[in-house]
Design a protein around this motif. Structure first.
Motif, PDB file in Angstrom:
ATOM      1  N   SER A 152      -1.289 -19.995 -14.750  1.00 45.68           N
ATOM      2  CA  SER A 152      -1.507 -20.254 -13.319  1.00 45.68           C
ATOM      3  C   SER A 152      -1.163 -19.067 -12.429  1.00 45.68           C
ATOM      4  O   SER A 152      -1.223 -19.185 -11.205  1.00 45.68           O
ATOM      5  N   TYR A 153      -0.819 -17.918 -13.003  1.00 46.53           N
ATOM      6  CA  TYR A 153      -0.409 -16.775 -12.186  1.00 46.53           C
ATOM      7  C   TYR A 153      -0.667 -15.467 -12.935  1.00 46.53           C
ATOM      8  O   TYR A 153      -0.889 -15.456 -14.147  1.00 46.53           O
ATOM      9  N   PHE A 154      -0.675 -14.392 -12.186  1.00 44.81           N
ATOM     10  CA  PHE A 154      -0.668 -13.067 -12.784  1.00 44.81           C
ATOM     11  C   PHE A 154       0.783 -12.696 -13.073  1.00 44.81           C
ATOM     12  O   PHE A 154       1.697 -13.135 -12.360  1.00 44.81           O
ATOM     13  N   ALA A 155       1.005 -11.887 -14.110  1.00 42.19           N
ATOM     14  CA  ALA A 155       2.371 -11.528 -14.497  1.00 42.19           C
ATOM     15  C   ALA A 155       2.534 -10.015 -14.576  1.00 42.19           C
ATOM     16  O   ALA A 155       1.632  -9.304 -15.029  1.00 42.19           O
ATOM     17  N   PHE A 156       3.672  -9.570 -14.121  1.00 39.79           N
ATOM     18  CA  PHE A 156       4.068  -8.169 -14.279  1.00 39.79           C
ATOM     19  C   PHE A 156       5.393  -8.180 -15.039  1.00 39.79           C
ATOM     20  O   PHE A 156       6.374  -8.771 -14.586  1.00 39.79           O
ATOM     21  N   LEU A 157       5.411  -7.535 -16.200  1.00 37.67           N
ATOM     22  CA  LEU A 157       6.605  -7.520 -17.042  1.00 37.67           C
ATOM     23  C   LEU A 157       6.978  -6.084 -17.361  1.00 37.67           C
ATOM     24  O   LEU A 157       6.155  -5.327 -17.868  1.00 37.67           O
ATOM     25  N   HIS A 175      -5.615  -9.738  -3.475  1.00 36.71           N
ATOM     26  CA  HIS A 175      -7.068  -9.709  -3.298  1.00 36.71           C
ATOM     27  C   HIS A 175      -7.732 -10.873  -4.032  1.00 36.71           C
ATOM     28  O   HIS A 175      -8.708 -11.459  -3.536  1.00 36.71           O
ATOM     29  N   CYS A 176      -7.187 -11.231  -5.210  1.00 36.52           N
ATOM     30  CA  CYS A 176      -7.762 -12.311  -6.011  1.00 36.52           C
ATOM     31  C   CYS A 176      -7.281 -13.688  -5.571  1.00 36.52           C
ATOM     32  O   CYS A 176      -7.805 -14.710  -6.042  1.00 36.52           O
ATOM     33  N   GLY A 177      -6.286 -13.727  -4.680  1.00 30.53           N
ATOM     34  CA  GLY A 177      -5.752 -14.996  -4.244  1.00 30.53           C
ATOM     35  C   GLY A 177      -4.961 -15.721  -5.322  1.00 30.53           C
ATOM     36  O   GLY A 177      -4.891 -16.959  -5.329  1.00 30.53           O
ATOM     37  N   VAL A 178      -4.363 -14.955  -6.240  1.00 31.76           N
ATOM     38  CA  VAL A 178      -3.595 -15.535  -7.342  1.00 31.76           C
ATOM     39  C   VAL A 178      -2.132 -15.119  -7.180  1.00 31.76           C
ATOM     40  O   VAL A 178      -1.841 -13.949  -6.919  1.00 31.76           O
ATOM     41  N   PRO A 179      -1.186 -16.043  -7.349  1.00 32.73           N
ATOM     42  CA  PRO A 179       0.234 -15.662  -7.262  1.00 32.73           C
ATOM     43  C   PRO A 179       0.601 -14.649  -8.347  1.00 32.73           C
ATOM     44  O   PRO A 179       0.051 -14.678  -9.449  1.00 32.73           O
ATOM     45  N   LEU A 180       1.518 -13.780  -8.012  1.00 37.02           N
ATOM     46  CA  LEU A 180       2.018 -12.790  -8.968  1.00 37.02           C
ATOM     47  C   LEU A 180       3.501 -13.021  -9.198  1.00 37.02           C
ATOM     48  O   LEU A 180       4.290 -13.092  -8.245  1.00 37.02           O
ATOM     49  N   SER A 205       3.417 -10.948   0.577  1.00 33.12           N
ATOM     50  CA  SER A 205       2.347 -11.441  -0.291  1.00 33.12           C
ATOM     51  C   SER A 205       2.781 -12.725  -0.991  1.00 33.12           C
ATOM     52  O   SER A 205       3.879 -13.231  -0.768  1.00 33.12           O
ATOM     53  N   HIS A 206       1.894 -13.218  -1.852  1.00 31.18           N
ATOM     54  CA  HIS A 206       2.213 -14.411  -2.642  1.00 31.18           C
ATOM     55  C   HIS A 206       2.826 -13.994  -3.973  1.00 31.18           C
ATOM     56  O   HIS A 206       2.432 -14.483  -5.042  1.00 31.18           O
ATOM     57  N   SER A 207       3.779 -13.100  -3.914  1.00 30.38           N
ATOM     58  CA  SER A 207       4.434 -12.591  -5.118  1.00 30.38           C
ATOM     59  C   SER A 207       5.859 -13.110  -5.194  1.00 30.38           C
ATOM     60  O   SER A 207       6.525 -13.325  -4.169  1.00 30.38           O
ATOM     61  N   GLU A 208       6.328 -13.264  -6.417  1.00 29.80           N
ATOM     62  CA  GLU A 208       7.690 -13.745  -6.656  1.00 29.80           C
ATOM     63  C   GLU A 208       8.408 -12.745  -7.558  1.00 29.80           C
ATOM     64  O   GLU A 208       7.940 -12.446  -8.660  1.00 29.80           O
ATOM     65  N   PHE A 209       9.527 -12.227  -7.077  1.00 28.48           N
ATOM     66  CA  PHE A 209      10.321 -11.296  -7.882  1.00 28.48           C
ATOM     67  C   PHE A 209      11.381 -12.089  -8.636  1.00 28.48           C
ATOM     68  O   PHE A 209      12.290 -12.655  -8.038  1.00 28.48           O
TER      69      PHE A 209
END
Length: 228
Positions: A152-157, A175-180, A205-209
């Motif tokens: 359900s989200y994009f991930a940065f690891l 830009h894609c409207g997907v949470p990160l 943004s819709h990002s979560e650290f």
């Protein structure tokens, strides 16, 4: 420190001595699955309480090179100049990015120094380097296993640093409207970059650290990702 020989594996976290009676290749390099840890408390005592920088570290151990049959470095190109002038054979495994302009004159000057890559593509910016082998990083076979989670989200690891492209990941997700979701550590050297450039982007943004996560948490984190 004894002078029984063996391999010194030199990295910022310590020194590893492999047994002198381990199996040897035709090149005379002792091999074993698990090396015996060398007690370097006396050796490191003069440096205790200070940060051992990359430039001081190889120089300090250069004075003890004769205690070993072979030296294996993991501290980038810092050993090149010093250890090219002494008779003990050595090799360096390069773990970082090599596409920075300042690397070119270093490897032009020390083109005969043997180096090991962690992937074949890592070599591309430095064809003049004396590449002797590629040794890929490995993971335990069952360290990461898929979990029954709907992505359900994009991930940065990984790690927050300018070269890791976290700023682009935030923009792409927005830009894609997907949470990160960002599961990454922030080293001391990159704290200012995070505070001044990345954290404001995250908040806007819709990002979560999430911060750094353990290996035990990575299977679930990656299974929930649409893209990494």
């Amino acid at each position: 420190m004894s002078t029984s020989g063996g391999v010194a594996c030199i990295a910022p976290v310590g020194l590893l001595r492999l047994p002198a009676d381990a199996k040897r290749t035709t090149g005379g390099i002792p091999l074993c699955h698990v090396g015996a840890a060398l007690d370097i408390s006396k050796l490191m005592a003069p440096l205790r309480g200070r940060q051992v920088s990359g430039s001081r570290f190889p120089g300090y151990f250069c004075r003890h090179a004769s205690d070993f049959d072979f030296l294996h470095f993991h501290v980038d190109y810092y050993p090149f100049s010093l250890f090219s002038r002494q008779p003990r054979p050595f090799v360096t495994t390069l773990h970082g990015r090599l596409d920075l302009p300042e690397h070119q004159p270093v490897f032009d000057t020390f083109s005969s120094v043997p180096v090991v890559s962690i992937s074949n593509s890592q070599r591309r910016p430095l064809p003049q380097a004396h590449w002797v082998r590629t040794v890929h990083h490995g993971l335990p076979e069952r360290l990461l296993t898929p979990r029954p989670i709907k992505p359900s989200y994009f991930a940065f690891l990984g790690r927050i640093a300018p070269e890791k492209g976290i700023d682009r990941a935030i923009r792409i997700a927005q830009h894609c409207g997907v949470p990160l979701k960002i599961a990454a550590k922030v080293d001391r050297n990159d704290r200012e970059y995070f505070d001044e450039q990345i954290n404001p982007m995250i908040k806007a943004s819709h990002s979560e650290f999430i911060g750094e996560i353990s290996d035990a948490d990575k299977s679930e984190f990656l299974s929930g990702a649409i893209a990494l």
